[in-house]
Design an enzyme around this catalytic site. Structure first.
Site, PDB file in Angstrom:
ATOM      1  N   CYS A   1      13.608  10.247   7.104  1.00  5.71           N
ATOM      2  CA  CYS A   1      13.334   9.892   8.499  1.00  5.71           C
ATOM      3  C   CYS A   1      14.566  10.009   9.381  1.00  5.71           C
ATOM      4  O   CYS A   1      14.461  10.332  10.569  1.00  5.71           O
ATOM      5  CB  CYS A   1      12.745   8.484   8.581  1.00  5.71           C
TER       6      CYS A   1
ATOM      7  N   LYS B   1       0.849  -1.193   0.000  1.00  4.41           N
ATOM      8  CA  LYS B   1       0.000   0.000   0.000  1.00  4.41           C
ATOM      9  C   LYS B   1       0.882   1.240   0.000  1.00  4.41           C
ATOM     10  O   LYS B   1       1.473   1.600   1.014  1.00  4.41           O
ATOM     11  CB  LYS B   1      -0.921   0.045   1.222  1.00  4.41           C
TER      12      LYS B   1
ATOM     13  N   GLU C   1       9.740   1.135  10.792  1.00  4.00           N
ATOM     14  CA  GLU C   1      10.726   2.216  10.777  1.00  4.00           C
ATOM     15  C   GLU C   1       9.949   3.511  10.909  1.00  4.00           C
ATOM     16  O   GLU C   1       9.158   3.856  10.030  1.00  4.00           O
ATOM     17  CB  GLU C   1      11.547   2.216   9.494  1.00  4.00           C
TER      18      GLU C   1
ATOM     19  N   GLY D   1       6.882   5.004   8.427  1.00  8.12           N
ATOM     20  CA  GLY D   1       6.070   6.204   8.555  1.00  8.12           C
ATOM     21  C   GLY D   1       6.205   6.808   9.933  1.00  8.12           C
ATOM     22  O   GLY D   1       7.223   6.629  10.610  1.00  8.12           O
ATOM     23  N   SER D   2       5.186   7.505  10.374  1.00  9.06           N
ATOM     24  CA  SER D   2       5.255   8.239  11.632  1.00  9.06           C
ATOM     25  C   SER D   2       5.156   7.305  12.829  1.00  9.06           C
ATOM     26  O   SER D   2       4.588   6.210  12.747  1.00  9.06           O
ATOM     27  CB  SER D   2       4.119   9.268  11.702  1.00  9.06           C
ATOM     28  N   THR D   3       5.690   7.770  13.949  1.00  9.58           N
ATOM     29  CA  THR D   3       5.639   6.976  15.176  1.00  9.58           C
ATOM     30  C   THR D   3       4.206   6.775  15.644  1.00  9.58           C
ATOM     31  O   THR D   3       3.833   5.686  16.111  1.00  9.58           O
ATOM     32  CB  THR D   3       6.480   7.655  16.269  1.00  9.58           C
TER      33      THR D   3
ATOM     34  N   GLU E   1       9.573  16.144  15.174  1.00 13.44           N
ATOM     35  CA  GLU E   1       9.997  15.876  13.801  1.00 13.44           C
ATOM     36  C   GLU E   1       9.252  16.809  12.846  1.00 13.44           C
ATOM     37  O   GLU E   1       8.039  16.703  12.678  1.00 13.44           O
ATOM     38  CB  GLU E   1       9.723  14.419  13.433  1.00 13.44           C
TER      39      GLU E   1
END
Length: 491
Positions: A292, A183, A258, A236-238, A392
Site C-alpha cells: 500500500c 476476516k 489503512e 484495503g482500498s480507499t 493506484e
C-alpha cells in the site's frame, strides 16, 4: 501440486469459538496458487450468518473468564504463542507463498519480524495504565482514569500480505484482553487459518480469536455493520474503506482504516545514486508492487533524470521473476488473475497517455505462462497528471517524473488524494528535514524505504486513512479510557 501439511485435501473450514466448522450455507471457494493458476484447496465461504456466530462467540469470550486474565498471564500466553509459531514457521511461510505468491525468500524473512511483534506487544501488556487526574471541582474529589479492554474487534485484512497484516489485530487484542473476529481476503486466507490453529493449540481460549473467510460484500459488510462489534480495523482500498466507515455508523463503533496510496519517492541530484537506484526500484518492485505504501511515483531531479531512470530499469531487469517456491525467485506473481488483468491494462493506458516504457510492460510467458506474472516495469516521460501517476496500480510499475526544484517537487508530491508513504534521497541534511516536514504523508523514509518495526508507529493521512499501527499508541485504539470520580471528603 506441491504437498503441504495444512492442505489435507478437505475443504478448509471456518474457525469459530475454538472449533472448525463449515459455512452455514455449505458453500466454499477455490484458493488458487498464483504461480501456477492451479487450485490449492477449497475454503468454506463465510457470510453474514457465520459472522453472527463468530461475533456471538467473541462476545461470550469477552464476557467470560478471559477478563480475569492478568497482564502477566496475557503476556505469558503471547510468549507461548510466539514460540509455537516459531516451531511451525517454515510451514506457515511456505503456505503464505503458495497462497498469495510472495517469494519464499521473502516470507521466510518475516521470522524475526513476527517474533519481534509478539514480544513487543507482550511487553506492552504489562504497560497498560491509567492516570491520576488533577481537578478543581468544589469539594474534595479524587479523579483518575482506567484503561479497559474495548470489547469485540472486527478486523478485515487484505490479500497482499496476510501473514504480517493479521498480527496488527491479533497482537493488540491478546495484549489488551479484547476478542477478535478476523476476516481474511478470499484471495489468500490460508496462512490466517493456519495461524488460528497455532493460536488455539498454544492455549488461546475459545472465542478469543475467530477466523471467517468470505466475500467483502457479504461477510465483510456484515462485520463492519454488526451492532455487537466495538471496533473495526480495515486494511484495503480507499473505495471499500469509505463503505466500512459508513457501515460503522450502525453503533458508532471505533474505526481504523489503512487505505490506498500513490506514494512519492524523491531523488535529488546529490543523492548516493547507486544506493538510491536500488532503493527506489525496490520501493516499488518489492512484493511485486503489492504494497500500500509502495513508492510508485518516482520524482527525479532533471539533471540526472535520464541516467537515473535507466539505472532503476536495470535493477528491474536484473531481478529474477519466478514461482514463489523457487528459492532463487526475487519477485513472484501477482496474487490473482484479476490483479494481473488490472496491472497489464495500465500498460496500454500508459502508452495512450504518452508515457514511454523503458523496461518491462508485459505479461511473462514461457515457463511462467500459466501463472500471474508481469515484468518489473519503469515508465518514463510521465506527467503527474497521467492516470499512471494518479491511480493506484498495485503492481511493479514505476512512473518516473522529472523535476527542477525542491519547491516544485514538494508541490507535485503532495498533488494526490493519498498520503501514506514517501521517500527522500539526498545527502543534504537540511533539505532532508525540510522536505520530510513538507510532505503530506503519514510516513517518510530518508535514504531508505519501507523500513518497519512493530515498535514504530505507521499511519496515513488524507484518503490513505486514519488510525495507527505499531508503536506506543496502537494499544490505545483497543482500550476504553474510563474516568472515575470519588468523593473523598471526610464528611
Amino acid at each position: 501440486m506441491t504437498a503441504h501439511p495444512f492442505l489435507d485435501g478437505t475443504v478448509k473450514p471456518l474457525f469459530i469459538d475454538g472449533q472448525w466448522r463449515p459455512a452455514r450455507s455449505g458453500d466454499s471457494f477455490e484458493s488458487i496458487d498464483p504461480s501456477t493458476g492451479h487450485v490449492l484447496t477449497r475454503v468454506a465461504r463465510g457470510d453474514a450468518a457465520d459472522i453472527d456466530d463468530a461475533v456471538a462467540a467473541a462476545r461470550r469470550a469477552f464476557d467470560s473468564e478471559w477478563q480475569s486474565w492478568k497482564p502477566f498471564d496475557r503476556q505469558a500466553l503471547m510468549l507461548d504463542v510466539a514460540a509455537a509459531i516459531d516451531r511451525r514457521f517454515e510451514d506457515l511461510a511456505r503456505l503464505e507463498s503458495m497462497d498469495m505468491g510472495a517469494p519464499l525468500a521473502r516470507t521466510l524473512s518475516f521470522r524475526r519480524w513476527i517474533q519481534q511483534t509478539f514480544r513487543y506487544y507482550a511487553a506492552q501488556a504489562l504497560s497498560i495504565r491509567g492516570d491520576v487526574l488533577s481537578n478543581s471541582a468544589p469539594g474534595d474529589y479524587l479523579s483518575y482514569s482506567l484503561k479497559l479492554p474495548l470489547g469485540v474487534v472486527g478486523a478485515i485484512i487484505p490479500w497482499n500480505g496476510p501473514l504480517i497484516t493479521q498480527l496488527w489485530s491479533i497482537c493488540p487484542v491478546l495484549a489488551t484482553g479484547c476478542t477478535l473476529v478476523l476476516k481474511p481476503a478470499e484471495e489468500a486466507p490460508l496462512s490466517t487459518l493456519m495461524m488460528a490453529e497455532i493460536l488455539h493449540e498454544a492455549g488461546v481460549p475459545k472465542g478469543v480469536i475467530n477466523v471467517v473467510p468470505g466475500p467483502g460484500p457479504t461477510a465483510g459488510a456484515a462485520l463492519a455493520a454488526h451492532r455487537d462489534v466495538d471496533k473495526i480495523a480495515f486494511t484495503g482500498s480507499t473505495l471499500t474503506g469509505r463503505k466500512i466507515i459508513e457501515a460503522s455508523a450502525t453503533n458508532m463503533k471505533r474505526v481504523a482504516v489503512e487505505l490506498g496510496g500513490k506514494s512519492p519517492d524523491i531523488v535529488f541530484a546529490d543523492a548516493d545514486l547507486e544506493l538510491a537506484a536500488r532503493g527506489a526500484a525496490m520501493a516499488c518492485f518489492n512484493n511485486s508492487g503489492q504494497v500500500c505504501y509502495a513508492g510508485t511515483r518516482l520524482f527525479v531531479e532533471r539533471s540526472i533524470y535520464a541516467d537515473f531512470v535507466e539505472k532503476v530499469a536495470e535493477v528491474g531487469r536484473s531481478l529474477k521473476v519466478g514461482p514463489s517456491l523457487d528459492p532463487q525467485t526475487q519477485l513472484g506473481p501477482l496474487a490473482s488473475s484479476m490483479q494481473l488483468e488490472k496491472v497489464t491494462g495500465y500498460f496500454d493506458i500508459a502508452r495512450a497517455d504518452g508515457a514511454r516504457i523503458v523496461s518491462g510492460g508485459e505479461r511473462l510467458g514461457g515457463d511462467l505462462a500459466d501463472g500471474f506474472f508481469v515484468s518489473p516495469t519503469v515508465l518514463a516521460d510521465v506527467d503527474n497528471s497521467m492516470r499512471v501517476a494518479r491511480e493506484e496500480i498495485f503492481g511493479p510499475v514505476i512512473a518516473a517524473i522529472p523535476f527542477d526544484s525542491e519547491a516544485e517537487v514538494v508541490a507535485m508530491a503532495n498533488d494526490t488524494t493519498y498520503g501514506l508513504g514517501s521517500g527522500i534521497w539526498t545527502q543534504n541534511l537540511g533539505r532532508a528535514h525540510r522536505v520530510a516536514r513538507s510532505l503530506r504523508a503519514g510516513m517518510t523514509w530518508t535514504n531508505c524505504y519501507a523500513v518497519t518495526d512493530p515498535g514504530v508507529t505507521m499511519t496515513g493521512a488524507r484518503q490513505s486513512g486514519y488510525g495507527v499501527k505499531g508503536g506506543p499508541w496502537h494499544l490505545d485504539e483497543y482500550l476504553l479510557n474510563k474516568t472515575v470520580w470519588m468523593n473523598i471528603a471526610g464528611e
